[in-house]
Design a protein around this motif. Structure first.
Motif, PDB file in Angstrom:
ATOM      1  N   THR A 108     117.577 -15.359  26.558  1.00  0.00           N
ATOM      2  CA  THR A 108     117.690 -16.076  25.364  1.00  0.00           C
ATOM      3  C   THR A 108     116.736 -15.789  24.301  1.00  0.00           C
ATOM      4  OG1 THR A 108     118.250 -18.126  26.765  1.00  0.00           O
ATOM      5  CG2 THR A 108     117.491 -18.512  24.375  1.00  0.00           C
ATOM      6  N   VAL A 109     117.416 -15.008  23.348  1.00  0.00           N
ATOM      7  CA  VAL A 109     116.742 -14.239  22.291  1.00  0.00           C
ATOM      8  C   VAL A 109     116.264 -15.316  21.065  1.00  0.00           C
ATOM      9  CG1 VAL A 109     116.595 -12.455  20.458  1.00  0.00           C
ATOM     10  CG2 VAL A 109     117.725 -12.070  22.765  1.00  0.00           C
ATOM     11  N   LEU A 110     117.063 -16.146  20.698  1.00  0.00           N
ATOM     12  CA  LEU A 110     116.572 -17.518  19.723  1.00  0.00           C
ATOM     13  C   LEU A 110     117.016 -18.600  20.492  1.00  0.00           C
ATOM     14  CD1 LEU A 110     117.969 -15.772  16.498  1.00  0.00           C
ATOM     15  CD2 LEU A 110     115.442 -16.126  17.118  1.00  0.00           C
TER      16      LEU A 110
ATOM     17  N   LYS B 229     121.873 -15.619  22.686  1.00  0.00           N
ATOM     18  CA  LYS B 229     121.672 -15.178  24.143  1.00  0.00           C
ATOM     19  C   LYS B 229     122.286 -13.775  24.173  1.00  0.00           C
ATOM     20  CE  LYS B 229     121.653 -19.381  26.525  1.00  0.00           C
ATOM     21  NZ  LYS B 229     122.665 -20.388  27.035  1.00  0.00           N
ATOM     22  N   TYR B 230     121.640 -12.844  24.973  1.00  0.00           N
ATOM     23  CA  TYR B 230     122.305 -11.831  25.331  1.00  0.00           C
ATOM     24  C   TYR B 230     122.198 -11.728  27.083  1.00  0.00           C
ATOM     25  CZ  TYR B 230     121.684  -9.561  20.650  1.00  0.00           C
ATOM     26  OH  TYR B 230     121.707  -9.218  19.453  1.00  0.00           O
ATOM     27  N   GLY B 231     123.496 -12.039  27.607  1.00  0.00           N
ATOM     28  CA  GLY B 231     123.386 -12.150  28.936  1.00  0.00           C
ATOM     29  C   GLY B 231     122.406 -13.409  29.459  1.00  0.00           C
TER      30      GLY B 231
ATOM     31  N   SER C 274     107.108  -7.298  18.282  1.00  0.00           N
ATOM     32  CA  SER C 274     108.412  -6.559  18.534  1.00  0.00           C
ATOM     33  C   SER C 274     109.024  -7.522  19.811  1.00  0.00           C
ATOM     34  CB  SER C 274     108.064  -5.115  19.133  1.00  0.00           C
ATOM     35  OG  SER C 274     109.244  -4.706  19.715  1.00  0.00           O
ATOM     36  N   GLY C 275     110.464  -7.575  19.536  1.00  0.00           N
ATOM     37  CA  GLY C 275     111.188  -8.353  20.523  1.00  0.00           C
ATOM     38  C   GLY C 275     111.210  -9.710  20.479  1.00  0.00           C
ATOM     39  N   SER C 276     110.603 -10.194  19.485  1.00  0.00           N
ATOM     40  CA  SER C 276     110.462 -11.610  19.232  1.00  0.00           C
ATOM     41  C   SER C 276     111.792 -12.383  18.535  1.00  0.00           C
ATOM     42  CB  SER C 276     109.133 -12.216  18.391  1.00  0.00           C
ATOM     43  OG  SER C 276     109.446 -11.645  17.169  1.00  0.00           O
ATOM     44  N   GLY C 277     112.709 -11.635  18.264  1.00  0.00           N
ATOM     45  CA  GLY C 277     114.110 -12.098  17.641  1.00  0.00           C
ATOM     46  C   GLY C 277     114.026 -11.825  16.042  1.00  0.00           C
ATOM     47  N   LYS C 278     113.259 -11.321  15.562  1.00  0.00           N
ATOM     48  CA  LYS C 278     113.279 -11.264  13.811  1.00  0.00           C
ATOM     49  C   LYS C 278     114.669 -10.613  13.254  1.00  0.00           C
ATOM     50  CE  LYS C 278     109.446  -8.709  13.930  1.00  0.00           C
ATOM     51  NZ  LYS C 278     109.424  -8.480  15.254  1.00  0.00           N
ATOM     52  N   THR C 279     114.759  -9.401  13.818  1.00  0.00           N
ATOM     53  CA  THR C 279     116.167  -8.764  13.460  1.00  0.00           C
ATOM     54  C   THR C 279     117.438  -9.525  13.787  1.00  0.00           C
ATOM     55  OG1 THR C 279     115.076  -6.365  13.930  1.00  0.00           O
ATOM     56  CG2 THR C 279     117.385  -6.673  14.001  1.00  0.00           C
ATOM     57  N   THR C 280     117.411 -10.231  15.039  1.00  0.00           N
ATOM     58  CA  THR C 280     118.573 -10.928  15.429  1.00  0.00           C
ATOM     59  C   THR C 280     118.721 -12.075  14.409  1.00  0.00           C
ATOM     60  OG1 THR C 280     117.922 -10.499  17.854  1.00  0.00           O
ATOM     61  CG2 THR C 280     119.407 -12.288  17.175  1.00  0.00           C
ATOM     62  N   VAL C 281     117.668 -12.434  13.746  1.00  0.00           N
ATOM     63  CA  VAL C 281     117.876 -13.723  12.875  1.00  0.00           C
ATOM     64  C   VAL C 281     118.704 -13.197  11.599  1.00  0.00           C
ATOM     65  CG1 VAL C 281     116.749 -15.166  11.311  1.00  0.00           C
ATOM     66  CG2 VAL C 281     115.896 -14.784  13.639  1.00  0.00           C
TER      67      VAL C 281
HETATM   68  N1  LIG Z   1     122.627  -5.765  21.539  1.00  0.00           N
HETATM   69  C1  LIG Z   1     121.647  -6.432  22.335  1.00  0.00           C
HETATM   70  N2  LIG Z   1     121.759  -6.542  23.879  1.00  0.00           N
HETATM   71  C2  LIG Z   1     121.028  -6.818  24.631  1.00  0.00           C
HETATM   72  N3  LIG Z   1     119.800  -7.264  24.174  1.00  0.00           N
HETATM   73  C3  LIG Z   1     119.428  -7.178  22.677  1.00  0.00           C
HETATM   74  C4  LIG Z   1     120.391  -6.640  21.910  1.00  0.00           C
HETATM   75  N4  LIG Z   1     119.658  -6.725  20.620  1.00  0.00           N
HETATM   76  C5  LIG Z   1     118.477  -7.214  20.927  1.00  0.00           C
HETATM   77  N5  LIG Z   1     118.337  -7.325  22.275  1.00  0.00           N
HETATM   78  C6  LIG Z   1     116.934  -8.292  22.475  1.00  0.00           C
HETATM   79  O1  LIG Z   1     116.927  -9.208  21.762  1.00  0.00           O
HETATM   80  C7  LIG Z   1     115.242  -9.622  21.513  1.00  0.00           C
HETATM   81  C8  LIG Z   1     115.192  -9.447  20.244  1.00  0.00           C
HETATM   82  O2  LIG Z   1     115.408  -8.630  19.658  1.00  0.00           O
HETATM   83  P1  LIG Z   1     115.176  -8.141  17.978  1.00  0.00           P
HETATM   84  O3  LIG Z   1     115.766  -9.291  17.168  1.00  0.00           O
HETATM   85  O4  LIG Z   1     115.523  -6.884  17.729  1.00  0.00           O
HETATM   86  O5  LIG Z   1     113.495  -8.411  18.051  1.00  0.00           O
HETATM   87  P2  LIG Z   1     112.482  -7.858  16.745  1.00  0.00           P
HETATM   88  O6  LIG Z   1     113.283  -7.436  15.525  1.00  0.00           O
HETATM   89  O7  LIG Z   1     111.850  -9.132  16.551  1.00  0.00           O
HETATM   90  O8  LIG Z   1     111.673  -6.897  17.371  1.00  0.00           O
HETATM   91  C9  LIG Z   1     114.684  -8.105  22.243  1.00  0.00           C
HETATM   92  O9  LIG Z   1     114.337  -8.314  23.748  1.00  0.00           O
HETATM   93  C10 LIG Z   1     115.889  -7.132  22.309  1.00  0.00           C
HETATM   94  O10 LIG Z   1     115.496  -6.143  23.574  1.00  0.00           O
END
Ligand SMILES: Nc1ncnc2c1ncn2[C@@H]1O[C@H](COP(=O)(O)OP(=O)(O)O)[C@@H](O)[C@H]1O
Ligand SMILES: [Mg+2]
Lengths: 221, 272
Positions: free
Chosen positions: B33-35, B28-30, B54-61
């Motif tokens: 819920t990202v994942l 979660k970011y605040g 974009s924004g689906s959480g791929k990078t976050t994984v």
């Molecule tokens: N450091 C952060 N603070 C707040 N929100 C974030 C942060 N990093 C990513 N997010 C949010 O988390 C979600 C998933 O991001 P991300 O994993 O980068 O997506 P993707 O790589 O699939 O485009 C997005 O909505 C993004 O705005």
């Protein structure tokens, strides 16, 4: 007395004073670098206590006059059983005072290094100390050099105040010459020129040169 | 939902221990819920590609696996051992910095914007980790770095700083830099997205050769569907922090079952 005669008569004393000023300057710069680096890094610590300690130092030294600080170090600290020789009291105080200004420069330059650099270093599993030393500080150095050059000139000018705790620097010698001869224009004029030459023709060019060297090292030129 | 740490094994054991396992991972970011309860296994030597809007959480994984982000619940395992947690008195607790360092050594990552160290040459970039972290001698680190730079076709540019290299060249150095640490798992986050179209193949051909020649486990995020089809063992389609659909490239790309997958794929293919 013609100015040339004045100069030949008092050149020894001007030279002695200049050497002391240079010593004060060099050592104060050293103290300022160490103080700025330590307190700048402390300002970014995770620990509140560490940050607060740095803030107290920075606030105290930036919020009060250098002259008052010099008097404190030289006249007041001995009352608490902590005596500094006047030469030492001089450069330590000047260094700590400008180090407090430098702390913000250190913090700003470190924060200006892109986040991706920290992340790449972490992805290589580098320790926090190695990340800072090998990756972050070398890049921060490039950003900090130009404002640090200005601070160096301030430090040089600031050292003139150590004359007031009787360190026999250029300013001190100049005042003595003035008191003996009443040739104020010649005496203070000479000091003015010497300070100016050091600031503009030595400190600034050396810093510029360092900036160029560092920029080349980082491959920006 | 409450998670009980006793639901998570202290270690993964048995015949088919995955190289990477996300078990019930939430981020979660605040309020956002990202994942949301992500479960994902990647087998040793497997190449898994993550696609999705974009924004689906791929990078976050990937960033969580690289320990660049903390996780809010769940456990990530690497090579059978917990990464985000460690065992203490028979229970899983949050990993210490020392534990993170130990497990992190198995993972390497390449970033969208390369993140090469600008004050070091290509060779220096590739020697830094081996010397500082693995404690290799200068000679050994240089030998290893040169082999890898040669493999990515950058041996000739070894003495150049990143600012003198094109994007494609920088990314190839970044791949060599990560490989110099001999990771078991490599992560690629949109490594061609910042590149000009004509140099993308420089980088994809390096990744392709990794798939062919090494027993690396790889997780890759990309928008290049054609490339993903060609080299992936499995493709996961992410949507709103969850795996919406996954499968072998042919099956997922040619006959997606899920509406969202179909929509995403037709949008991406239209754009290309
Ligand atoms: N450091 C952060 N603070 C707040 N929100 C974030 C942060 N990093 C990513 N997010 C949010 O988390 C979600 C998933 O991001 P991300 O994993 O980068 O997506 P993707 O790589 O699939 O485009 C997005 O909505 C993004 O705005
Ligand atoms: Mg992304």
């Amino acid at each position: 007395m013609p100015y040339l005669d004045f100069l030949t008569t008092y050149s020894d004393r001007f030279l002695d004073g200049t050497l002391i000023t240079l010593g004060q300057f060099g050592l104060a710069v050293l103290v300022a670098i160490i103080a700025a680096l330590i307190s700048g890094l402390m300002k970014m610590s995770h620990s509140k206590t560490v940050r607060a300690t740095a803030t107290v130092y920075i606030e105290l030294f930036r919020g009060t006059s250098l002259l008052v600080q010099l008097y404190w170090f030289y006249f007041v600290l001995p009352l608490f059983g902590f005596t500094l020789e006047k030469f030492t009291a001089g450069f330590v105080t000047v260094g700590l005072c400008y180090g407090a200004y430098g702390a913000e420069l250190v913090r700003g330059s470190i924060q200006s290094v892109p986040k991706g650099q920290w992340e790449a270093a972490l992805a290589l599993n580098m320790s926090p100390a190695a990340r800072m030393r090998r990756i972050i500080l070398p890049q921060a150095l490039v950003t900090i050099l130009p404002p640090w050059g200005n601070l160096m000139v301030e430090i040089l000018k600031g050292t003139a105040l150590v004359a007031l705790i009787s360190v026999a620097d250029l300013m001190f010698e100049t005042r003595q010459i003035n008191n003996n001869t009443y040739l104020s224009a010649q005496a203070f004029g000479t000091a003015l020129v010497i300070y100016y030459i050091f600031a503009r023709f030595m400190v600034t060019p050396v810093m510029r040169w360092l900036e160029r060297v560092m920029a080349r090292k980082i491959g920006r030129m | 939902m409450k998670y009980d740490m006793s639901d998570y094994p202290l270690k993964l054991e048995g015949d088919n221990v995955p190289m990477v396992r996300f078990q019930n991972v939430t981020k979660k970011y605040g309020q956002l819920t990202v994942l949301d309860g992500l479960n994902l296994d990647v087998a040793e030597g497997e190449m898994v590609t993550i696609i999705g809007p974009s924004g689906s959480g791929k990078t976050t994984v990937l960033r969580m696996l690289m320990t660049l982000e903390t996780i809010d619940s769940g456990v990530i395992y690497v090579d059978g051992e917990p990464l985000t947690h460690m065992e203490k008195n028979g229970r899983l607790v949050r990993a210490s910095a020392a534990h993170l360092r130990k497990i992190r050594s198995k993972i390497g990552m390449c970033f969208q914007h390369f993140n090469l160290f600008p004050h070091m040459t290509a060779l220096g970039n590739c020697m830094e980790g081996p010397i500082q972290v693995l404690g290799l001698s200068k000679e050994k680190a240089e030998k290893r770095a040169l082999e890898l730079l040669d493999m990515v076709g950058m041996a000739e540019k070894r003495d150049q700083h990143p600012s003198r290299l094109s994007g494609g060249q920088q990314q190839r150095v970044a791949i060599a830099r990560a490989l110099a640490m001999r990771p078991k798992v490599m992560l690629f986050d949109e490594v061609t997205s910042a590149l000009d179209p004509e140099v993308i193949s420089e980088v994809t051909s390096v990744i392709r050769s990794l798939v062919d020649q090494h027993n690396l486990t790889m997780l890759m995020v990309t928008h290049q569907i054609g490339f993903a089809r060609e080299i992936s063992d499995r493709i996961c389609f992410f949507f709103a922090g969850q795996i919406e659909e996954q499968g072998a490239p042919k099956i997922l790309l040619d006959s997606p079952q899920n509406d969202r997958t179909q929509q995403f794929l037709s949008a991406v293919l239209d754009a290309n």
